[in-house]
Design a protein around this motif. Structure first.
Motif, PDB file in Angstrom:
ATOM      1  N   TRP A  38       0.818  -1.209   0.000  1.00 22.14           N
ATOM      2  CA  TRP A  38       0.000   0.000   0.000  1.00 22.14           C
ATOM      3  C   TRP A  38       0.851   1.258   0.000  1.00 22.14           C
ATOM      4  O   TRP A  38       0.434   2.289  -0.512  1.00 22.14           O
ATOM      5  N   ARG A  39       2.052   1.189   0.549  1.00 23.18           N
ATOM      6  CA  ARG A  39       2.919   2.375   0.577  1.00 23.18           C
ATOM      7  C   ARG A  39       3.350   2.774  -0.833  1.00 23.18           C
ATOM      8  O   ARG A  39       3.458   3.958  -1.147  1.00 23.18           O
ATOM      9  N   GLN A  42       0.319   4.369  -2.411  1.00 24.65           N
ATOM     10  CA  GLN A  42       0.131   5.725  -1.896  1.00 24.65           C
ATOM     11  C   GLN A  42       1.146   6.685  -2.516  1.00 24.65           C
ATOM     12  O   GLN A  42       0.789   7.793  -2.926  1.00 24.65           O
ATOM     13  N   SER A 103      -6.475   0.305   1.492  1.00 24.42           N
ATOM     14  CA  SER A 103      -5.772   1.156   2.446  1.00 24.42           C
ATOM     15  C   SER A 103      -6.447   2.527   2.519  1.00 24.42           C
ATOM     16  O   SER A 103      -6.648   3.191   1.493  1.00 24.42           O
TER      17      SER A 103
END
Length: 162
Positions: A38-39, A42, A103
Motif C-alpha cells: 500500500w505504501r 500511496q 488502504s
C-alpha cells in the motif's frame, strides 16, 4: 529513512521533468498503483497527483478548501492538452479506482487528488466509464487477492452510484 528519500527523489524528478516528459513518467507511476504494498500505491497516487497539479498549473486542495471548479476546469483542460484524451481518461480511471483501495491512506490521497483535478465527478465518470470498467474487469481477473477486492468494491460502488 530510505522511503522518505525515495519519495523526495520522485518528487524532484516529477517537478523537474513532469511537464516535458509526462509520457515517460506516467507508465511507471501507473504501474505503482497495481503494486501489493500500500505504501507504493500511496506514493504513486501522490506523485501522479503532483504531476497532474504541475501539468494543470494548480495546487492541491486542503480539507478546509471548498471545491474550486474554475481552477479544476482549467487544470482538466491543460491535462487533456498535454496527455491527450485517451491517456487522461485512463489516468483518471486509475485514480478513481484508487479511491476504492483497501488502504485508507491510498483512498484519502486519491480522493484529494481527484477533487482537485476533476471539476464535475458525474460528467467525468461518464467520460471515463469504458476505461474504468476495463480496469475493474482486469482487477477482478487478477491473481492478487487485494487487487480483486479493490475491484469488487469499486464495482459495487459504481453500481450504487448508477
Amino acid at each position: 529513512s530510505v522511503r522518505e528519500v525515495s519519495m523526495r527523489a520522485g518528487q524532484v524528478l516529477v517537478k523537474r521533468n513532469g511537464k516535458l516528459h509526462a509520457d515517460l513518467l506516467l507508465p511507471t507511476l501507473e504501474s505503482g498503483l497495481l503494486q501489493e504494498d500500500w505504501r507504493i500505491r500511496q506514493s504513486s497516487v501522490t506523485l501522479i497527483g503532483e504531476l497532474l497539479f504541475l501539468i494543470g498549473n494548480t495546487k492541491e486542495l486542503n480539507e478546509n478548501d471548498k471545491e474550486n471548479s474554475g481552477s479544476s476546469h482549467k487544470a482538466n483542460s491543460a491535462i487533456e492538452e498535454v496527455l491527450g484524451i485517451e491517456k487522461k481518461n485512463s489516468l483518471l480511471a486509475s485514480l478513481y479506482l484508487a479511491r476504492s483501495d483497501t488502504s485508507s491512506f491510498v483512498r484519502q490521497k486519491a480522493l484529494q487528488v481527484w477533487k482537485t483535478i476533476v471539476p464535475q465527478t458525474p460528467r467525468v465518470l461518464k467520460e471515463i466509464m469504458p476505461m474504468y470498467v476495463e480496469k475493474v474487469v482486469e482487477g477482478l481477473a487478477s491473481k492478487n487477492e487485494e487487487r480483486r477486492n479493490v475491484s469488487a468494491f469499486a464495482l459495487g460502488d459504481i453500481v450504487r452510484k448508477l
